[in-house]
Design a protein around this motif. Sequence first.
Motif, PDB file in Angstrom:
ATOM      1  N   ARG A 188      40.268   6.408  49.673  1.00 61.73           N
ATOM      2  CA  ARG A 188      40.995   6.298  50.933  1.00 61.73           C
ATOM      3  C   ARG A 188      42.480   6.520  50.747  1.00 61.73           C
ATOM      4  O   ARG A 188      43.169   7.072  51.586  1.00 61.73           O
ATOM      5  N   ALA A 189      42.987   6.029  49.600  1.00 56.91           N
ATOM      6  CA  ALA A 189      44.433   5.953  49.446  1.00 56.91           C
ATOM      7  C   ALA A 189      45.065   7.272  49.046  1.00 56.91           C
ATOM      8  O   ALA A 189      46.240   7.486  49.259  1.00 56.91           O
ATOM      9  N   GLY A 190      44.273   8.178  48.475  1.00 58.16           N
ATOM     10  CA  GLY A 190      44.853   9.421  47.983  1.00 58.16           C
ATOM     11  C   GLY A 190      45.592  10.143  49.095  1.00 58.16           C
ATOM     12  O   GLY A 190      45.074  10.308  50.185  1.00 58.16           O
ATOM     13  N   SER A 191      46.835  10.539  48.851  1.00 58.86           N
ATOM     14  CA  SER A 191      47.560  11.231  49.913  1.00 58.86           C
ATOM     15  C   SER A 191      47.858  12.648  49.493  1.00 58.86           C
ATOM     16  O   SER A 191      48.552  13.383  50.167  1.00 58.86           O
ATOM     17  N   THR A 192      47.304  13.058  48.356  1.00 60.10           N
ATOM     18  CA  THR A 192      47.573  14.419  47.903  1.00 60.10           C
ATOM     19  C   THR A 192      46.549  15.387  48.472  1.00 60.10           C
ATOM     20  O   THR A 192      46.648  16.582  48.285  1.00 60.10           O
ATOM     21  N   LYS A 193      45.564  14.839  49.189  1.00 59.83           N
ATOM     22  CA  LYS A 193      44.486  15.694  49.688  1.00 59.83           C
ATOM     23  C   LYS A 193      44.960  16.581  50.832  1.00 59.83           C
ATOM     24  O   LYS A 193      46.000  16.345  51.418  1.00 59.83           O
ATOM     25  N   ASP A 194      44.157  17.546  51.157  1.00 60.20           N
ATOM     26  CA  ASP A 194      44.443  18.405  52.289  1.00 60.20           C
ATOM     27  C   ASP A 194      43.985  17.718  53.568  1.00 60.20           C
ATOM     28  O   ASP A 194      43.269  16.734  53.519  1.00 60.20           O
ATOM     29  N   PHE A 195      44.380  18.280  54.701  1.00 62.68           N
ATOM     30  CA  PHE A 195      44.044  17.618  55.944  1.00 62.68           C
ATOM     31  C   PHE A 195      42.564  17.746  56.304  1.00 62.68           C
ATOM     32  O   PHE A 195      41.949  16.809  56.748  1.00 62.68           O
ATOM     33  N   TYR A 196      42.015  18.920  56.128  1.00 57.22           N
ATOM     34  CA  TYR A 196      40.637  19.100  56.594  1.00 57.22           C
ATOM     35  C   TYR A 196      39.716  19.432  55.430  1.00 57.22           C
ATOM     36  O   TYR A 196      39.649  20.570  54.997  1.00 57.22           O
ATOM     37  N   VAL A 197      39.021  18.431  54.904  1.00 55.78           N
ATOM     38  CA  VAL A 197      37.982  18.730  53.931  1.00 55.78           C
ATOM     39  C   VAL A 197      36.645  18.615  54.646  1.00 55.78           C
ATOM     40  O   VAL A 197      35.711  19.334  54.354  1.00 55.78           O
ATOM     41  N   ALA A 198      36.609  17.712  55.603  1.00 57.75           N
ATOM     42  CA  ALA A 198      35.478  17.583  56.514  1.00 57.75           C
ATOM     43  C   ALA A 198      34.139  17.519  55.814  1.00 57.75           C
ATOM     44  O   ALA A 198      33.211  18.228  56.147  1.00 57.75           O
TER      45      ALA A 198
ATOM     46  N   GLY B 279      32.932  18.705  53.421  1.00 63.01           N
ATOM     47  CA  GLY B 279      32.526  19.830  52.603  1.00 63.01           C
ATOM     48  C   GLY B 279      32.797  19.585  51.130  1.00 63.01           C
ATOM     49  O   GLY B 279      32.304  20.290  50.271  1.00 63.01           O
TER      50      GLY B 279
ATOM     51  N   GLY C 235      31.121   4.276  54.704  1.00 63.44           N
ATOM     52  CA  GLY C 235      31.299   5.693  54.963  1.00 63.44           C
ATOM     53  C   GLY C 235      31.680   6.505  53.736  1.00 63.44           C
ATOM     54  O   GLY C 235      31.858   7.704  53.819  1.00 63.44           O
TER      55      GLY C 235
ATOM     56  N   PRO D 276      27.522  18.578  56.434  1.00 65.07           N
ATOM     57  CA  PRO D 276      27.784  19.498  57.533  1.00 65.07           C
ATOM     58  C   PRO D 276      26.883  20.730  57.565  1.00 65.07           C
ATOM     59  O   PRO D 276      26.446  21.143  58.618  1.00 65.07           O
TER      60      PRO D 276
END
Lengths: 603, 598
Positions: free
Chosen positions: B26-36, B38, B173, B277
């Motif tokens: 949850r805490a990681g902020s280096t991720k991209d916005f939309y991994v959705a 995938g 989740g 998905p």
Amino acid sequence: MIEQELHQHPFSLLDETARSRLRDGVDLAYFEAGDIILDASSASEYVYVVHKGSVAELDVQAPDGREQVGVYAAGDVFGAISVLNGKSRYRFRAEQQSLCYLIPAALFLTLCEDNADFGRHFQQRLVEKGQRLAERREGGVTMAGFMLARVDACMREPLIMATTATLHDAVVALKQHGVDSVLIEHQAQYAIITKTDLLTALVLQHHDASTALSVVAETRLITVSPSDYLFSALTRMTRHKVARVVVMEERKAVGVVELTDVLSFFSSRSYVVGLEIEKADSLDALQLASARLPELVDALMAQGVKMRFAMELLAALNGRVMGKAWEMVMPADQLQGCLIVMGSEGRGEQILKTDQDNGLILGDHQAWPGLPRDAERFTQALLSMGYPPCPGKVMVNNPDWQGPVQQWQERVYHWAGEAAGKGVLNLTILADAHCVAGDRRLLEAVRETLFDRCSGDDLLMAHFARPVLQFATPLNLFGSLKKPQHGIDIKKGALFPLVHGVRAMALQHRIAETSTLRRLKKLVAAGAMEASFAEDLGEAMELFSELRLNQQLAQWHGQQTELQDNHIVVQSLSSLERDLLRDALHLVGDFKQRLSRRFHLEY
Amino acid sequence: MDIQTLTYLFVGGSFALYIGIAIWSRAGSTKDFYVAGGGVSPVANGAATAADWMSAASFISMAGIIAYAGYDASVYLMGWTGGYVLLAMLLAPYLRKFGKFTVPDFIGDRYYSNVARTVAVICVIFVSFTYVAGQMRGTGIVFARFLEVDVNVGVVIGMAIVFFYAVLGGMKGITYTQVAQYCVLIFAFLVPAVFLSIMMTGHVFPQTGFGATVLDAAGNDSGVYLLQKLDQVVTDLGFTQYTEGSKSTIDVFFIAAALMCGTAGLPHVIVRFFTVPRVKDARISAGWALFFIALLYTSAPAVGAFARLNLIDTVNETQYTELPDWFYNWENSGLIGWVDKNGDGAVQMRAGAPFDGKPNFAGSRDEAKGNQGERVVTNAPTDNASEVYIDRDIIVLANPEIGNLPAWVIALVAAGGVAAALSTAAGLLLVISSAISHDLLKKTIKPDITEKQELLAARGAAVVAICIAGYFGINPPGFVAQVVAFAFGLAAASFFPVILMGIFYKRMNKEGAIAGMLVGLTFTFCYIVYFKFVSPDLNTAEHWWLGVSPEGIGTLGMVLNFAVAFAVSRVTAPPPEHIQHIVEDIRIPRGAGEAHAH
């Protein structure tokens, strides 16, 4: 105890020797609720720093109920401007039991002299305050208020006379109603007679006073619609060299806008940017005008204009820049297509220029062999105007983001079928599409398909909404703000979940609006959200945008370069701002929880 | 380190692992916005599905049932595994195209009827409740053993942890937490199984060890097959032969079918299929999930057989005072009870129950000792020679101790039991709370409820659900197995046909669906109530209709449901045009060409 305050802005601008002088010179004073700390029109002997409690700033001359000018809470400074000015303009009264540090006026003035930055901070505040005061005196019409005013806010009732009326009747009527012009209606056609026209007719052309008005009336009218921006009405007057325009709504004259009325709205010269954009007749001129947009933003923020108005204004101006560039670059016979902007531009939430996210919807039978070359030219034109390219290539010159309506509809189905990564991302981008030039019905057709395909599909909507949980809200376990040295990411931690969550809900409820604030309104109307919660979210959104913009503006001014984009250092905020930010983040947390239920994200 | 410390270490460590993963992801902020979604590989998703699927019942109880019931218990293996396959192949792919998350939502929309939706909601809630009650009992047993408390206290602790985990923690989740739970669970199950298999048969894989010959005390091949030996031992003691079933073929068939169809509609597993998905990825992860589930399910019969043999070896004809420690520990938890009927001081294991029902002890653990120091059981003793009551649910947990395995294996099993109970119970709780707050309240009873009230209702429903489940965990009705059969039978008889025809038969309308559900439901309900509660003495094969036991009657109800629904739909108006269109659409891939129609 004052240590805490000394590390905050503006005291952090002081050097260590100045701080130790300050430490030695301050006193601490206690005030009961209701105590008047500093009265209006009296000279202040101290500058006050609130340590605990809160202090209200009151305008004693203002009518009842409107006297409160501001509130100062822990960490805030007041009385500095009174010291600089010689006497206080307002009354400061303790709202609750309060503790304040008192900085003797003499010490404060020496500090200002010895520490240029510190002094400049208060000088600047003085100027801003002066401006705000001027606006208040002028009945609250701020520059943004002017820029955003629509024609209907400034128009007069038209004086309409029968075609059979004579010049004499007209002079009598003008005098009686105190207006400068009269309209006559003939077979659903309008004509105008102004005072100048009357004089010309009677004196220069020797018409008889019993001559019918239709003989001398001017039938070529310059018109606007009630929903046009006032500044575009002004532009038309300038361009056509007339002093008034007629306001038409559905082929019916509903009003007249006089130049003198418009001019009375002026309170600042920054409106010129808007006019320059309207007047620009070449790409170069447009480029010059649009280069001044950041200046405008800066001025707006300095004047304390409310964020939602600033965003709306900037969106309108950016839209006009693109629309005009579109008309200039594209061949005249191909303008029936629909130019859409997406992402933050589409939502109208872009303040400073961001990446260009745009696309082109063509009419179903529109043949355009030169499209690739023309689209490339348009993209280049926007580049030259300072709109950076989109890293994801969501641009008009990309064949994936152009095409006739039917092809767009097929794309929607294709993306929705993919339901992962790229497909959902594209749907997200398209959901914010807003038409800036051309035929908006084309976009409506595409949007209809988007709604048909997505809003009833719970599984797709879940994948669409899932990214709201992607980033942690920057609150710690006990509900207070996280305070890392490198700052918290206001975009990922706050703005993005809010905007994306509202977007997902809007898509689910088939809401065609694109701006987050308007989507919230529509969601309330659709019964999908409580009004109070929507309002709170709107406020939170404004706060985040403002904090982010302040940081961006600071970068634009060349300060604070060591910070990453969108990062806010909590320690540098005032305690009031911190409280607001914490509350707003709690709201975001709450919203995320609701979203995860609504879109079944908790499994 | 002693077993107790190791257990604390393993259970605490596994919890720290789950929480750590949750925070990290949850805490990681280096991720991209939309991994959705995938970003999760099908293998990981398969493991997560398997963790959802394998409950405390699979982990703790199934091997225990097999150990005691032998061949008859294979019906659970077949029914549950078959149910998974049915769900993965027949239902999930189409339900996902319909775009609805829950079975009630699907039924409500497909049959354009709130009555149909409500019937489905009630079925879902009923099935989930029964299931979650079983989980609570399992969790209670695990905590009772490793915290050395009474089983009832264990249930209460389990309730608190499951509630925190499911409702407040929001950890459900996160796929990787589920993956971690699967890993803990499967290691905990397989490590002792492999150990025992090597010790008893010399085979590394318990699956092959199950069919191999037994080693004698010196480690040489004795030439006797495991099952042969087991048959020999149990018949000597007066039990029925281990590999011989007591149920008729038709009954086995019906029970398996009822379990399969009932399980296929289990909502918390259906949801797992929807979190992937892409359809292709969903298929691959379903395959992996089947593999991961099979790892446990195929070892369970071997584990059951090893346990039974070891148990008899260790306990039977041993003096009470010379029994190993685990016997006393479980007796302290209230899950083993002994009455010295013949007064010889030794424990006799024989066919039949030693006394009526589950043991009631006189006084607390340290007082009220019998002649040999055992806890005094107050139940009325039966007149057979059987002296000892051993709760079936402790078999897997006690197995490593019975087999004298190293202490860390025992600790690992405790952690595995907690993982199994947690993941499934949390999933079911979410389903129950959303069925009540969303499907029942928001969609049916009170549509103008605000979001905040809905959230409150969901929390409230979860609290109520966990309390009821906890109550049944503490006071298991003498007939847990009956209630389970009841739940699955009703599910199979009511909504399975409706889902199936909703997907494959576009002419099926709401009249048919409702009539079918009601007939299937009523028939099954009455049959079970008659034999289980009204006249339990008639509950024998010769009185059953067509020789089908109440456990398997759901299948018959299902057939009736099909027939009635079909007949009624033929004589009433067909469903509206757009519904028929949707049904046709479900089985055709959603592609680009379709846009023309819209």
